[in-house]
Design an enzyme around this catalytic site. Structure first.
Site, PDB file in Angstrom:
ATOM      1  N   LYS A  55       0.793  -1.223   0.000  1.00  0.00           N
ATOM      2  CA  LYS A  55       0.000   0.000   0.000  1.00  0.00           C
ATOM      3  C   LYS A  55       0.833   1.284   0.000  1.00  0.00           C
ATOM      4  O   LYS A  55       0.389   2.321  -0.504  1.00  0.00           O
ATOM      5  CB  LYS A  55      -0.940   0.005   1.205  1.00  0.00           C
ATOM      6  CG  LYS A  55      -2.126  -0.941   1.098  1.00  0.00           C
ATOM      7  CD  LYS A  55      -3.167  -0.416   0.133  1.00  0.00           C
ATOM      8  CE  LYS A  55      -4.471  -1.197   0.253  1.00  0.00           C
ATOM      9  NZ  LYS A  55      -5.529  -0.640  -0.622  1.00  0.00           N
ATOM     10  N   SER A 305       0.441  -9.950  -0.269  1.00  0.00           N
ATOM     11  CA  SER A 305       0.279  -8.501  -0.322  1.00  0.00           C
ATOM     12  C   SER A 305       0.462  -7.784   1.004  1.00  0.00           C
ATOM     13  O   SER A 305       0.622  -6.565   1.025  1.00  0.00           O
ATOM     14  CB  SER A 305      -1.084  -8.151  -0.917  1.00  0.00           C
ATOM     15  OG  SER A 305      -2.126  -8.739  -0.167  1.00  0.00           O
TER      16      SER A 305
END
Length: 406
Positions: A55, A305
């Site tokens: 992110k 992720s």
């Protein structure tokens, strides 16, 4: 009117902007997956990225491109945790104040980490979508710049740098599989990969209890789910973004789903076999491979992720994963309440080479008959077959056995 898609040049510019800011995360081989699929499988370890997830790539790209006046007004975001940390880190690096709205149930370590990077944290609502509304209202009220977690061209471009790295690290890749929440990562990834290697299949994975893309793709437009129910809080999004939907519908080959049970088993495998700490949302790509819900041509790369998992959740998930794999049993045995009965029961379990984790007596349950006791047991086994043998042996010995509810 369809939104305009970003281009590979946008991703190249984001990569230049991120030089010296992000970590070029490793690509690790996965022996269990390679053996299972019959060809090389690699794990892109964004769980080792700064702030614990990919992110920060998109958040930094977005905030670094703000004008001096916009940075002076501060930034605001909404997130379950990973985007929050990315925004807080990126804002601090660019000299901007940051306020982050997080759901009331956001994991405490993610809240603490976000504050640690310098953001002011507001806990609002039960979901990310409710926090998003509060963040947007804050932006309108204060003039702060709203940093969307996925539905912005700069954010998508920043996330797309993951795709450039994968192609550099594994030029022979045939399939890339990744988790999907709002769709920012897979959108940028698809632009980078499909532009440079259109033959590579891009597969998205959502949690069954938070799968907004399959009905949206079927309807031909973003569709809002009535509710969310998954342990994968990082990809629990009620509705795809308009911009991310446009990218996914055009560029992504397939979106599949996995259950929370499959996710928990995957986290256990990654911890035991890969020595990798991964959060539920970060593991769904691997979960889809392990569950066999998708056709994969190797060499394949699955993106991990994020790695920001609450330790308390990790304990529960590990236990759930062991239970799902048949390696952890909770059950109740009813037997006569007389001296030596517990010792006999435990001796029988020991003979079957099972390990008792905890044991408790119940004598006052109104469902018990006079002179009867219930013994609650938690037991470790070597797998489903071993568990079945243990339960069969207990019943053959005359014990009444009831499995605990999941």
């Amino acid at each position: 009117m369809n939104p305009e898609l970003i281009t590979i040049d946008d991703i190249y510019r984001a990569r230049d902007l991120l030089q010296g800011i992000i970590r070029f995360t490793p690509l690790e081989p996965s022996r269990p997956l390679t053996a299972m699929l019959g060809g090389p499988v690699w794990l892109k370890c964004e769980n080792l990225q700064r702030a614990g997830s990919y992110k920060v790539r998109g958040a930094y790209t977005r905030i670094a491109r703000l004008t001096a006046d916009e940075r002076a007004r501060g930034v605001v975001a909404a997130s379950a945790g990973n985007h929050a940390q990315g925004v807080a880190l990126a804002a601090a690096a660019n000299g901007a104040r940051s306020t982050v709205f997080m759901p009331v149930g956001a994991p405490l370590p993610k809240v603490a980490a976000t504050k640690g990077y310098g953001a002011a944290v507001e806990l609002v609502g039960a979901t990310v979508d409710e926090a998003l509304v509060a963040a947007q209202e804050f932006a309108e009220r204060t003039g702060a710049v709203f940093i969307h977690p996925f539905d912005h061209a700069d954010v998508i471009a920043g996330q797309g740098t993951v795709g450039l790295e994968i192609l550099e690290q594994c030029p022979e890749v045939r399939t890339i599989i990744t988790g999907v929440g709002g769709g920012g990562l897979i959108s940028g990834l698809a632009v980078a990969v499909k532009t440079l290697r259109p033959d590579v299949r891009i597969i998205g994975v959502q949690a069954t209890g938070a799968a907004a893309f399959p009905p949206s793709l079927e309807a031909g437009r973003p569709v809002k789910l009535p509710g969310l129910s998954t342990i994968a809080d990082g990809i629990a999004v009620l509705r795809p973004g308009d911009l991310t939907y446009a990218h996914v519908s055009k560029l992504v080959d397939e979106v599949v789903t996995v259950s929370d049970e499959e996710i928990s088993r995957t986290l256990l495998m990654l911890l035991e076999r890969g020595k990798l700490v991964v959060e539920p949302a970060g593991s769904v790509g691997v979960a889809a491979l392990l569950a066999g819900v998708v056709r994969v041509e190797t060499p394949a790369v699955a993106i991990l992720s994020g790695g920001n998992i609450d330790p308390l959740l990790m304990l529960r998930v590990i236990e759930h994963g062991l239970a799902s794999a048949g390696r952890f049993l909770r059950f109740t045995v009813r037997c006569a309440d007389r001296p030596g009965q517990l010792a006999s029961l435990l001796a029988l379990i020991a003979e079957q080479r099972a390990n008792v984790v905890d044991v408790a007596h119940q004598r006052h349950d109104p469902h018990l008959r006079l002179g009867e006791v219930a013994v609650d047991l938690s037991v470790e086994t070597r797998g489903s077959e071993h568990s079945d043998r243990l339960l069969s042996r207990l019943r053959e010995a005359g014990y009444t056995v009831a499995l605990a509810a999941a």
